[in-house]
Every structure is written in C-alpha cells, then in structure tokens.
Design an enzyme around this catalytic site. Structure first.
Site, PDB file in Angstrom:
ATOM      1  N   CYS A  42      33.188  53.909  47.633  1.00 21.72           N
ATOM      2  CA  CYS A  42      34.393  54.729  47.536  1.00 21.72           C
ATOM      3  C   CYS A  42      35.561  54.062  46.825  1.00 21.72           C
ATOM      4  O   CYS A  42      36.489  54.751  46.408  1.00 21.72           O
ATOM      5  CB  CYS A  42      34.834  55.176  48.938  1.00 21.72           C
ATOM      6  SG  CYS A  42      33.731  56.397  49.677  1.00 21.72           S
ATOM      7  N   GLY A 102      29.782  42.565  46.023  1.00 21.78           N
ATOM      8  CA  GLY A 102      29.927  42.898  47.428  1.00 21.78           C
ATOM      9  C   GLY A 102      31.024  43.918  47.592  1.00 21.78           C
ATOM     10  O   GLY A 102      31.871  44.100  46.715  1.00 21.78           O
ATOM     11  N   GLU A 108      33.667  45.129  50.805  1.00 23.06           N
ATOM     12  CA  GLU A 108      34.110  44.670  52.108  1.00 23.06           C
ATOM     13  C   GLU A 108      34.229  45.767  53.151  1.00 23.06           C
ATOM     14  O   GLU A 108      35.144  45.756  53.991  1.00 23.06           O
ATOM     15  CB  GLU A 108      35.460  43.966  51.947  1.00 23.06           C
ATOM     16  CG  GLU A 108      36.601  44.854  51.446  1.00 23.06           C
ATOM     17  CD  GLU A 108      36.748  44.920  49.937  1.00 23.06           C
ATOM     18  OE1 GLU A 108      37.821  45.321  49.451  1.00 23.06           O
ATOM     19  OE2 GLU A 108      35.786  44.570  49.224  1.00 23.06           O
ATOM     20  N   HIS A 139      33.905  35.629  50.450  1.00 28.23           N
ATOM     21  CA  HIS A 139      34.900  36.511  49.847  1.00 28.23           C
ATOM     22  C   HIS A 139      35.028  37.794  50.666  1.00 28.23           C
ATOM     23  O   HIS A 139      36.140  38.213  51.023  1.00 28.23           O
ATOM     24  CB  HIS A 139      34.502  36.830  48.404  1.00 28.23           C
ATOM     25  CG  HIS A 139      35.458  37.733  47.684  1.00 28.23           C
ATOM     26  ND1 HIS A 139      36.508  37.251  46.938  1.00 28.23           N
ATOM     27  CD2 HIS A 139      35.533  39.080  47.614  1.00 28.23           C
ATOM     28  CE1 HIS A 139      37.190  38.264  46.422  1.00 28.23           C
ATOM     29  NE2 HIS A 139      36.614  39.398  46.828  1.00 28.23           N
ATOM     30  N   GLU A 140      33.883  38.420  50.974  1.00 26.26           N
ATOM     31  CA  GLU A 140      33.928  39.690  51.709  1.00 26.26           C
ATOM     32  C   GLU A 140      34.420  39.488  53.139  1.00 26.26           C
ATOM     33  O   GLU A 140      35.124  40.339  53.689  1.00 26.26           O
ATOM     34  CB  GLU A 140      32.547  40.357  51.691  1.00 26.26           C
ATOM     35  CG  GLU A 140      31.917  40.516  50.310  1.00 26.26           C
ATOM     36  CD  GLU A 140      32.837  41.176  49.285  1.00 26.26           C
ATOM     37  OE1 GLU A 140      33.725  41.953  49.671  1.00 26.26           O
ATOM     38  OE2 GLU A 140      32.668  40.896  48.078  1.00 26.26           O
ATOM     39  N   HIS A 186      38.152  39.433  53.189  1.00 30.31           N
ATOM     40  CA  HIS A 186      38.753  40.764  53.095  1.00 30.31           C
ATOM     41  C   HIS A 186      39.002  41.381  54.480  1.00 30.31           C
ATOM     42  O   HIS A 186      39.800  42.315  54.592  1.00 30.31           O
ATOM     43  CB  HIS A 186      37.861  41.697  52.282  1.00 30.31           C
ATOM     44  CG  HIS A 186      38.150  41.695  50.821  1.00 30.31           C
ATOM     45  ND1 HIS A 186      39.415  41.905  50.310  1.00 30.31           N
ATOM     46  CD2 HIS A 186      37.331  41.534  49.742  1.00 30.31           C
ATOM     47  CE1 HIS A 186      39.371  41.872  48.990  1.00 30.31           C
ATOM     48  NE2 HIS A 186      38.117  41.644  48.620  1.00 30.31           N
ATOM     49  N   GLU A 191      42.976  41.156  46.328  1.00 32.83           N
ATOM     50  CA  GLU A 191      41.984  40.279  45.708  1.00 32.83           C
ATOM     51  C   GLU A 191      42.494  38.865  45.443  1.00 32.83           C
ATOM     52  O   GLU A 191      41.741  37.898  45.578  1.00 32.83           O
ATOM     53  CB  GLU A 191      41.462  40.910  44.416  1.00 32.83           C
ATOM     54  CG  GLU A 191      40.747  42.246  44.627  1.00 32.83           C
ATOM     55  CD  GLU A 191      39.511  42.136  45.509  1.00 32.83           C
ATOM     56  OE1 GLU A 191      39.077  41.009  45.826  1.00 32.83           O
ATOM     57  OE2 GLU A 191      38.977  43.193  45.882  1.00 32.83           O
ATOM     58  N   ASP A 247      39.450  52.510  37.989  1.00 38.02           N
ATOM     59  CA  ASP A 247      38.187  51.921  37.536  1.00 38.02           C
ATOM     60  C   ASP A 247      38.297  51.389  36.116  1.00 38.02           C
ATOM     61  O   ASP A 247      37.671  50.386  35.767  1.00 38.02           O
ATOM     62  CB  ASP A 247      37.053  52.949  37.608  1.00 38.02           C
ATOM     63  CG  ASP A 247      36.610  53.235  39.029  1.00 38.02           C
ATOM     64  OD1 ASP A 247      36.818  52.374  39.900  1.00 38.02           O
ATOM     65  OD2 ASP A 247      36.077  54.333  39.279  1.00 38.02           O
ATOM     66  N   TYR A 270      42.174  39.238  40.662  1.00 39.32           N
ATOM     67  CA  TYR A 270      41.507  38.217  41.457  1.00 39.32           C
ATOM     68  C   TYR A 270      42.022  36.822  41.079  1.00 39.32           C
ATOM     69  O   TYR A 270      42.514  36.069  41.929  1.00 39.32           O
ATOM     70  CB  TYR A 270      40.000  38.246  41.228  1.00 39.32           C
ATOM     71  CG  TYR A 270      39.276  39.477  41.688  1.00 39.32           C
ATOM     72  CD1 TYR A 270      38.385  39.423  42.758  1.00 39.32           C
ATOM     73  CD2 TYR A 270      39.422  40.695  41.040  1.00 39.32           C
ATOM     74  CE1 TYR A 270      37.674  40.529  43.178  1.00 39.32           C
ATOM     75  CE2 TYR A 270      38.733  41.818  41.449  1.00 39.32           C
ATOM     76  CZ  TYR A 270      37.851  41.741  42.515  1.00 39.32           C
ATOM     77  OH  TYR A 270      37.166  42.855  42.919  1.00 39.32           O
ATOM     78  N   ARG A 324      24.639  45.387  38.710  1.00 37.77           N
ATOM     79  CA  ARG A 324      25.916  44.762  39.024  1.00 37.77           C
ATOM     80  C   ARG A 324      26.774  44.704  37.772  1.00 37.77           C
ATOM     81  O   ARG A 324      26.418  44.054  36.786  1.00 37.77           O
ATOM     82  CB  ARG A 324      25.677  43.370  39.590  1.00 37.77           C
ATOM     83  CG  ARG A 324      26.903  42.691  40.140  1.00 37.77           C
ATOM     84  CD  ARG A 324      26.514  41.371  40.769  1.00 37.77           C
ATOM     85  NE  ARG A 324      27.691  40.618  41.209  1.00 37.77           N
ATOM     86  CZ  ARG A 324      27.639  39.382  41.703  1.00 37.77           C
ATOM     87  NH1 ARG A 324      26.456  38.787  41.837  1.00 37.77           N
ATOM     88  NH2 ARG A 324      28.736  38.765  42.075  1.00 37.77           N
ATOM     89  N   MET A 325      27.915  45.385  37.773  1.00 38.37           N
ATOM     90  CA  MET A 325      28.718  45.519  36.558  1.00 38.37           C
ATOM     91  C   MET A 325      29.182  44.183  36.006  1.00 38.37           C
ATOM     92  O   MET A 325      29.345  44.031  34.791  1.00 38.37           O
ATOM     93  CB  MET A 325      29.912  46.431  36.813  1.00 38.37           C
ATOM     94  CG  MET A 325      29.549  47.896  36.955  1.00 38.37           C
ATOM     95  SD  MET A 325      30.984  48.978  36.787  1.00 38.37           S
ATOM     96  CE  MET A 325      31.938  48.494  38.220  1.00 38.37           C
TER      97      MET A 325
END
Length: 615
Positions: A138, A272, A274, A298-299, A302, A321, A378, A386, A566-567
């Site tokens: 989402c 990932g 979170e 990292h997650e 968060h 981030e 996006d 980050y 994975r982008m």
C-alpha cells in the site's frame, strides 16, 4: 507538539482537518477467481469543525455498492469525483444534517482486478505451484485501491479486520490474529480475525493470503512463507530477537506485541516493507549465510521511526527513512562493531552519489524535502530521503558532541512524537528545544541547503575508512593493472573480505570508467562472481559486466530481472540494458513478455525507464 491537522498532503483528496477517521473495521472476502476483494468498511469518524456535512475519502478504481449511516441504517448519498486522475477518485459522502460530532459510516464496495495495492499470483507463480497467492503493498498511496480511506500518512487509526478465505489457505495482516475458524456448514471457507490496537496510517494496512507455513524464531517472532523456503528463512533470520533487543536499547520499548516476518514470492517490489507485526521481505535476502539479514534491522527500526512516529506527508518521507537508516546502522555497530556502522554509511554515500548522477544534480527529487504537488510519490521514490536524511543525522551527531549526546535526542524524539504524524518543521523545533544549550551550533547549520538544496548534501560526514580502504586498494589494483599482468590476482584477494566489502569493491568499480572485457573475464575466472548467490553482489557484478559491454552478460541480466522483481535491482539493470544499443531491444522484448506477471508498480516504473510509458 506536532501541529494540528491541515489539508497539506498533496497526494490526498481527504480533508482530515474537517472530518477525520478515528478507527476502522474492515471485512474482506477474498475472491481468487475474479481477483477482487469484496469489502465492507465501517469508519468511526469525528467532525473536527462544526457544521461539516460531508466526509471525503480517497479511492482508486473501487466499485461502490452502498454507503449507510451505520448507527441509524440511513442510506447516504455520495459522489465520485475526478475518476481519471492518477491519484484516483475523490469519494464525497453526504453525512446529512446531523449535529452529532461522531458517527459510524459503512461503505460496501469491491476492488478492481487491476488494484495497484494487490498482486494476485496464479499457482504457477508460487514456489509450491499448488495454490494461488495474494499480497498487498500500500505504500505510498495504494491503500485507496484496496479500501476507501483517508490515504495520507497524516491520518492514523487503529483497526480491526475479518478476512474470509478458501479453506487450506492462511490469511495474515499487519495486526495480531485473534481467531481463525471455518464458517458454519460445508462452506469451504475460513474466517480470520485481526486487531491492531496501535494507530497506523493507511499505507501500513497489509494483507497476505497463501499456502503459508511458519517457524518460531524468537520469543516474539515467527517467520512465515511457503514451505519450500521456510527452513531457509528460519536460518537466515535467526538473529531477529537480538536485533529487536538492540533496537529497544536505542529507541525505547517495542509497543507492537509481536514481530513476525513474511518472506514473499519473488515479485515483491521492495527489499522489505515495515508492515507492523508482520514485516514483508523479499526472498532475495535468502543468501544462505545471513549476509543480507541486516535489511531486517532496517524494518525493525521502522517500528519506531515510521510506524510509531510517522511523516505527515510524502514530502517529509525522510523523517521515516533517514532516521531508520541512521538507527539501523547503529544496531549494526552495537551488534558487530563501530567500523561496520561507518562502512555501511560509506556505502550509502556512494549509493547516494549514484542516485544523484541518475537524476541529475539539479533535479528537484534530489532535495531532502521536495515539493511533490501534483507528483505521484512513487515517481519520486529513491534512496535520497534514506541516505541524505541519514547523512544529516550523522552530521548533526558529530557537530553536537557524538553518540553519547545525540542518541538521547533520538530516544526523546520518538517518545515525544509517538503515535503522531509530524512535519520537518515539528522535528526541527523539537531538535532546538532538546539542544537549547547548543543553539549557536544549530544556527550554524545551513538548513536551507540541507532541506532544499539539490544534488549531494552540503557537508560530507567524517567516516572511518578502515574497511573501505581495503576495497579501494583492490579496486585500484584492478584499474591500474595492465591486461598482460592479470595473473597477479588470485582467490586470496577476497578471502578476508566480508560480503559487505565485496559489495563495496564492486560498487567502487562501477563508479570508474568501464573495465576492458578481458579484465571482466579474468575477474570471473578468479572470483567466480557468476556463481555467487548474494543478490547484492550479483546485482553489482551484472551491472559491471554490462558497463564493460560484455555481450554474454545480457542473458544473465535478463535471467536476473525475470527471477525476482525487487525494483532496487530490476530498474537499474533495465536502464543499463536500455542504454546499450546491443541489449536495448532484448530488454524491451523481455519486458513486454514479463510485464503481465510483474508487480504493477514494478511494471509501471520499468515501462517508464524503457520509454514505453509516459513519465
């Protein structure tokens, strides 16, 4: 304290300053045949201004069946505005002339098969090949295609949910499961119930349905995935509780109860996500040696910076981030050593340099706090918030007196703003209040350059270069060696390097002029990079080969982008192939074949990278 609600989120139609959702109950029935969720949401709302008679929600391609006042049963009229906007449609609900300041609104609807929040996988697209699979993503503004909501990180609410799925499949959400039971009779379906007591923004509402198995990996953690990967996942993430405990030492108590992990199918577009109580991670982390498990740190972080304290709009994304990267590296420093923390920060600085190069030094998306009016978040997504955000915090820590002085600020910041959504101005005001004895030092900071300057940060933090220098020395040897003198390299070059250092060695080579193909071939002969399982190393090696114009690398690159979505990996490799006339048409042809099975977000962004979709 955080400022009051304001209609300042450029990606949301809703007006939480007028009427805000305080709590939500979700009822989903999953239809794998039609690829839709049949949904009913009950929204507990509160009017913030006297006389307000409408509720505005964000939607995208939702088919609204009926809206009622859930307290009285009265049918409410509604209007869907602007159905062609990329941000979706504004759903305006007429609440009538009631003077009640609180009420419950029920919306019955169904999602579209093309919902950007949901990916529906056929059985053949899963590891087990026996059952279909559904998962949501989402963030940033896709919750509106899963349920009508105030789809802004500035609105947080607790939620409960009931999810009905076919028997034999497991449903999980970003919440604590309370019950699972079959419906009466021979219905062939099972109902799962969930509760999330901690207020969350809409982007953290998440669902997964599939043939899932689990393994307990800690006193408050379970790993979930298809059975074909579950044991490998349990091994890879065995240090989760240690990471959690270390994070608590930095950030304060963990308030979410459980911390479970879900390893998704390969098409998941991120490393990932979170989602509270249930972090989603990519299977590209399953390196077999725990070398990539740091993504979990990292997650985990968060859980405090992002989930507990949340950026109020996408423009303040760095609050999520930047803090998370900064603290994640402190976890590495405490679990391993300070040199590793510094080394990871050096790698982040290099990645930021690459991102700025891709955007261009004067691109508005290189600002830490960009203006995103009219921009889909996006499209602006990158590592800038980050790494630029983390660099600001490293700079401030160094300037204000070091970790012993700055870490108490981080903990006080989280405690002060927990359960809230805030702006950069709120953060800066609290910084000045906490360091009221260091105002002159803070006034010396060029805040305009940090927040709104383009390109690289105005100040580079001071790094411990010990581990990076080893990578630089090897990189320099390869760059300066004559092709006739390559026999001096051997397997021992990498024997004492960690996977992090190998990754940095390749990253540094990528920043140089292309290597001759003869050197690339020799490097493969010695180091066997084609056989490495670590996705971070493999990704950089493939890019290095493409940059050197090694034609044999094209097939391997296509294989890599087809086996996972994975982008972080897929987009740069597609861009590299597009930039080379030899591989451009292969990249375009491959994308056209694969696009239908890619995550919708990945397909959209790669389509733009290949100039096949308008930016």
């Amino acid at each position: 304290m955080a400022s009051a609600f304001s209609p300042s989120d450029p990606s949301s139609f809703s007006r939480p300053d007028l009427c805000v959702i305080k709590e939500i109950h979700i009822d989903f029935r999953v239809d794998f045949d039609k690829h839709i969720l049949l949904g009913k949401v009950i929204l507990k709302i509160e009017k913030k201004v006297t006389g307000v008679n409408s509720l505005i929600l964000d939607t995208r391609e939702l088919k609204i069946h009926k809206i009622t006042n859930n307290d009285t049963g009265e049918k409410l009229t509604f209007t869907l505005h602007n159905p062609l906007l990329s941000f979706g449609s504004k759903l305006e609900i007429n609440l009538g002339q009631s003077n009640e300041t609180k009420m419950n609104v029920c919306v019955e609807y169904e999602t579209s098969p093309g919902s950007t929040a949901l990916q529906w996988l056929q059985a053949a697209q899963t590891a087990g090949k026996q059952h279909p699979y559904l998962f949501s993503q989402c963030q940033a503004i896709h919750a509106r295609s899963m349920l009508p909501c105030q789809d802004s990180p500035g609105v947080k609410m607790p939620y409960t949910a009931t999810v009905t799925v076919p028997s034999g499949l497991t449903a999980l959400m970003s919440a604590v499961k309370t019950t699972s039971e079959p419906l009466p009779g021979d219905s062939g379906v099972v109902t799962h119930k969930f509760q999330q007591k901690v207020p969350v923004p809409s982007y953290l509402i998440a669902i997964v349905v599939g043939a899932l198995e689990s393994r307990k990996i800690g006193p408050r953690s379970t790993v979930w995935c298809e059975k074909e990967m579950v044991d490998a996942a349990a091994y890879e993430f065995a240090e989760t509780e240690k990471m959690l405990a270390t994070a608590e030492g930095l950030c304060g108590p963990y308030v979410w109860g459980i911390y479970d992990l879900l390893v998704l199918p390969p098409s998941f577009p991120y490393g990932g996500m979170e989602n509270p109580c249930l972090t989603f991670v990519t299977p590209t982390l399953l390196a077999g040696d725990r070398s990539l498990a740091a993504v979990v740190a990292h997650e985990i972080t968060h859980s405090w910076t992002g989930n507990l304290v949340t950026n109020k709009s996408p423009e303040d994304f760095w609050l999520n981030e930047g803090h998370t990267v900064f603290i994640e590296r402190k976890i590495a420093g405490r679990m391993v050593n300070e040199q590793l923390r510094q080394f990871e920060a050096i790698g982040g600085w290099s990645d930021l340099q690459e991102q700025v190069r891709v955007f261009g030094e004067d691109h508005p998306f290189t600002e830490l706090v960009p203006n995103l009016t009219g921009v889909d978040p996006d499209d602006a997504f990158s590592i800038v918030p980050y790494e630029k955000g983390s660099s600001l915090l490293m700079y401030l820590e160094e300037k204000l007196g070091g970790p012993a002085v700055f870490e108490p600020f981080i903990r006080a910041y989280i405690d002060n703003f927990k359960y809230q959504s805030i702006t950069t101005a709120d953060w800066k005001e609290f910084l000045y209040m906490f360091f009221k004895d260091k105002v002159e030092l803070l006034d010396d900071v060029d805040w305009t350059a940090w927040f709104h300057g383009r390109g690289m940060p105005p100040v580079k933090p001071t790094f411990d270069m010990t581990l990076a220098d080893e990578c630089s020395a090897l990189r320099q040897r390869w760059v300066e060696s004559e092709e006739s003198d390559l026999d001096k390299f051997n397997q021992n070059d990498l024997s004492k390097m960690s996977p992090f250092q190998v990754k940095e060695f390749l990253t540094q080579l990528l920043s140089q002029a292309p290597l001759p193909t003869k050197k690339i071939e020799k490097m493969q002969d010695i180091y066997m990079f084609n056989e490495v399982k670590n996705a971070e190393i493999r990704f950089r090696w493939l890019r290095l080969c493409l940059k050197a114009r090694q034609e044999q690398a094209v097939a391997r690159a296509l294989e890599f982008v087809n086996e996972q979505g994975r982008m972080k990996f897929v987009r740069p490799i597609y861009r590299d192939m597009y930039a080379w006339d030899v591989s451009r048409q292969d990249a375009i042809a491959n994308y056209k074949v694969q696009a239908a099975s890619m995550h919708s977000l990945t397909a959209s962004m790669v389509g733009k990278d290949l100039k096949l979709v308008d930016s």
